[in-house]
Motif scaffolding. Sequence first.
Motif, mmCIF file in Angstrom:
data_model
loop_
_atom_site.group_PDB
_atom_site.id
_atom_site.type_symbol
_atom_site.label_atom_id
_atom_site.label_comp_id
_atom_site.label_asym_id
_atom_site.label_seq_id
_atom_site.Cartn_x
_atom_site.Cartn_y
_atom_site.Cartn_z
ATOM 1 N N ALA A 291 7.950 32.460 47.188
ATOM 2 C CA ALA A 291 6.971 33.335 47.830
ATOM 3 C C ALA A 291 7.600 34.670 48.174
ATOM 4 C CB ALA A 291 6.438 32.671 49.102
ATOM 5 N N LYS A 292 6.782 35.697 48.218
ATOM 6 C CA LYS A 292 7.252 37.008 48.645
ATOM 7 C C LYS A 292 7.623 36.958 50.130
ATOM 8 C CE LYS A 292 4.398 39.636 45.372
ATOM 9 N NZ LYS A 292 3.333 40.663 45.238
ATOM 10 N N ALA A 293 8.443 37.893 50.521
ATOM 11 C CA ALA A 293 8.885 37.928 51.917
ATOM 12 C C ALA A 293 7.713 38.099 52.877
ATOM 13 C CB ALA A 293 9.898 39.053 52.115
ATOM 14 N N GLY A 294 6.674 38.780 52.421
ATOM 15 C CA GLY A 294 5.532 39.031 53.284
ATOM 16 C C GLY A 294 4.637 37.832 53.498
ATOM 17 N N LEU A 295 4.942 36.699 52.862
ATOM 18 C CA LEU A 295 4.109 35.504 52.988
ATOM 19 C C LEU A 295 4.762 34.450 53.883
ATOM 20 C CD1 LEU A 295 2.736 35.013 49.363
ATOM 21 C CD2 LEU A 295 1.547 35.924 51.348
ATOM 22 N N LYS A 296 5.664 34.855 54.728
ATOM 23 C CA LYS A 296 6.400 33.903 55.551
ATOM 24 C C LYS A 296 5.742 33.657 56.905
ATOM 25 C CE LYS A 296 10.878 34.592 53.341
ATOM 26 N NZ LYS A 296 12.296 34.958 53.509
ATOM 27 N N SER A 297 4.484 34.000 57.038
ATOM 28 C CA SER A 297 3.734 33.695 58.254
ATOM 29 C C SER A 297 2.358 33.183 57.860
ATOM 30 C CB SER A 297 3.596 34.929 59.147
ATOM 31 O OG SER A 297 2.707 35.872 58.564
ATOM 32 N N ALA A 298 1.746 32.419 58.767
ATOM 33 C CA ALA A 298 0.421 31.870 58.488
ATOM 34 C C ALA A 298 -0.609 32.974 58.302
ATOM 35 C CB ALA A 298 0.005 30.928 59.612
ATOM 36 N N THR A 299 -0.498 34.033 59.100
ATOM 37 C CA THR A 299 -1.459 35.135 58.999
ATOM 38 C C THR A 299 -1.351 35.841 57.658
ATOM 39 O OG1 THR A 299 -1.395 35.471 61.391
ATOM 40 C CG2 THR A 299 -2.221 37.289 60.046
ATOM 41 N N LEU A 392 0.250 23.380 56.399
ATOM 42 C CA LEU A 392 0.647 24.468 57.287
ATOM 43 C C LEU A 392 0.787 23.988 58.726
ATOM 44 C CD1 LEU A 392 -1.562 27.367 55.916
ATOM 45 C CD2 LEU A 392 0.913 27.155 55.743
ATOM 46 N N ALA A 393 -0.155 23.138 59.152
ATOM 47 C CA ALA A 393 -0.103 22.651 60.525
ATOM 48 C C ALA A 393 1.148 21.813 60.778
ATOM 49 C CB ALA A 393 -1.355 21.832 60.832
ATOM 50 N N ALA A 394 1.686 21.207 59.729
ATOM 51 C CA ALA A 394 2.899 20.404 59.875
ATOM 52 C C ALA A 394 4.160 21.259 59.957
ATOM 53 C CB ALA A 394 3.018 19.424 58.716
ATOM 54 N N SER A 395 4.052 22.531 59.654
ATOM 55 C CA SER A 395 5.199 23.439 59.698
ATOM 56 C C SER A 395 5.324 24.037 61.098
ATOM 57 C CB SER A 395 5.021 24.551 58.656
ATOM 58 O OG SER A 395 3.884 25.327 58.958
ATOM 59 N N PRO A 396 6.416 24.712 61.392
ATOM 60 C CA PRO A 396 6.607 25.261 62.749
ATOM 61 C C PRO A 396 5.731 26.493 63.015
ATOM 62 C CG PRO A 396 8.452 25.855 61.355
ATOM 63 C CD PRO A 396 7.617 24.896 60.556
ATOM 64 N N VAL A 397 4.443 26.261 63.227
ATOM 65 C CA VAL A 397 3.524 27.331 63.600
ATOM 66 C C VAL A 397 2.827 26.923 64.887
ATOM 67 C CG1 VAL A 397 3.131 28.068 61.215
ATOM 68 C CG2 VAL A 397 1.621 26.367 62.245
ATOM 69 N N TRP A 402 -2.349 28.829 62.660
ATOM 70 C CA TRP A 402 -2.886 28.829 61.298
ATOM 71 C C TRP A 402 -4.412 29.009 61.277
ATOM 72 C CZ3 TRP A 402 -5.879 24.532 59.592
ATOM 73 C CH2 TRP A 402 -6.492 24.766 58.365
ATOM 74 N N PRO A 403 -5.210 28.134 61.930
ATOM 75 C CA PRO A 403 -6.658 28.386 61.869
ATOM 76 C C PRO A 403 -7.052 29.676 62.573
ATOM 77 C CG PRO A 403 -6.183 26.595 63.392
ATOM 78 C CD PRO A 403 -4.901 26.909 62.708
ATOM 79 N N GLY A 404 -6.266 30.054 63.603
ATOM 80 C CA GLY A 404 -6.581 31.294 64.305
ATOM 81 C C GLY A 404 -6.370 32.533 63.481
ATOM 82 N N SER A 405 -5.574 32.438 62.409
ATOM 83 C CA SER A 405 -5.320 33.607 61.566
ATOM 84 C C SER A 405 -6.550 34.041 60.787
ATOM 85 C CB SER A 405 -4.176 33.305 60.588
ATOM 86 O OG SER A 405 -4.535 32.267 59.681
ATOM 87 N N TYR A 406 -7.564 33.184 60.728
ATOM 88 C CA TYR A 406 -8.774 33.557 59.989
ATOM 89 C C TYR A 406 -9.638 34.542 60.762
ATOM 90 C CZ TYR A 406 -7.872 30.422 56.158
ATOM 91 O OH TYR A 406 -7.309 29.849 55.042
ATOM 92 N N LEU A 407 -9.447 34.653 62.078
ATOM 93 C CA LEU A 407 -10.204 35.659 62.828
ATOM 94 C C LEU A 407 -9.772 37.076 62.477
ATOM 95 C CD1 LEU A 407 -12.264 36.534 64.919
ATOM 96 C CD2 LEU A 407 -10.522 36.197 66.694
#
Length: 543
Positions: A291-299, A392-397, A402-407
Amino acid sequence: MTAAAAEVEDGLGTLAGTGKLLRFQARRSRLYLFWWTAGIAGFTFMTVPVLADQYQSADERAAFASTMSSPAMLSMSGPMTYVDAYADSIGALFTHRMLLWTGAMTAVMFVLLVTRLSRADEETSRSEVIRSLPVGRRADLAAALLLSAIAAVVLGGLLALAASGLDGGGAASALLFGAAHTSIGIVFASLTAVAAQLSENGSTATGYGLAALGASVLFAGAGSAEGNWVSWLSPIGWAQLTFAYTPEQRWWPLLVAAAVAVAAVWTAFTLVSHRDFGQGMFAARRGRAEAKAGLKSATALTFRLTRGLIWTGAVTTLLLGLAYGSVLGGADEFADGLSEAQQAILDRGGNTLQLSFATTFISINAIVAALFGVLVVGRGRKEETVGRGELLAASPVARSGWPGSYLPAALVTASLANAVAGIGLAAGGSAGDGDLAAKILIGTLVQLPAVWALIAFVFAAFAWLPRAGWLRWLAWTWTLLVVYFGALLNLPEWSMALSPFDHLGNYPAEDFSWAALAVLTAVSAVLAGLGYLGLRRRSLHFS
């Protein structure tokens, strides 16, 4: 397929179990079918007496006909043949005003229905459970198409009943009006069945179906504006070319729809036998190894997954703004043929009808832009139910990370779509008038707090009532009804106040209220906070 499986398949027949699956799919889709059918038919029942009362005399209809003969107005309504029959038939005026829009909503209903009963079920492994039973390979698709056909006939019958009270055509014209909608539903159900075989997931299949609808509306509008053959490239155009309630009334264009539907069903059945279960005919593009460096967060991942909706929203609203701009340029000429009562409905408080039109178009653009934000929140619910969100929910977030990033993704999508819609409207309708263009752009910005409030409400509903997906569609549909048809239907003030757009004022036709903007922004923040609180308190549903 193994030899043993092939032997079982041959013994069963590829359509074995279709009847049982039809009953099963009808049961699980009963609420979906009821609300969509009730919405489209109910709105038509409401509109018929309103238009009949508004245009009672032949002189009023003839005067209105003179305003509908421009290419811009024809592209947003239908062929000139209807306009020529206004004076003799209120039914012609009604069909001309309504068929494009009710036909488009009918198409959306059946695109979503077939996708959820075919590709979406396959994506979530429901079809895998069904196919473990003694059913044929094509039975689930056949049941979905049969249910769609039955629903289309019922919807067409209700619309025919709604139109039966219109003067100028009798029962035959009412039946033709209903049959036109039935044909639209069946054609788009068939085309979506093909799309479900080509794509590997439900979102792509829905995208193909809605893209076909967009092209259909575009071709129908272009053909109506120029009066040429382009309308024959559109399923909605075929329905319009029946010329219901006019002296040119004809049934045979529906035969074109029937032929296309038969060809599409044959293609879908052929494709379903030549692809692997769970896969589409079009192979998925291989992703990057890392993955690109910019994809290292749920948002960041959420924005990556929803970029298709972001681009689709921007392009769609830009084209919509340009289309409305072409009408806005001739608004004052349009007003000359309207009665005082009709002008009162369109009047939003401006000194000219052009400013009133601009106010209405700005509001509609904002509601369409909000639609794409609502779709982004819906994408979050889908990721949760199909199980991908579980990874994603199983990862350290954070629990709501994760679901909040959709807002924020939904807010950005809707705000961008609203901005480009305003730019398109200003470019297409200002005709070099810098003052008007500035007012349009400011009016576009004024709509943002209402857009945010609507999306924040949808997000809060997703957080607290995740299974009540109908709430987000009810909220969005009501705002559209209030803005576009509120004055026409003479809705009560309290009901119109339920829409956040009703509190903004009518800028640029009137001054806007800074207090209202501040309150709506605060309401948006409160609803967003409630949404995040709900996500932290509820369990995630990965099934």
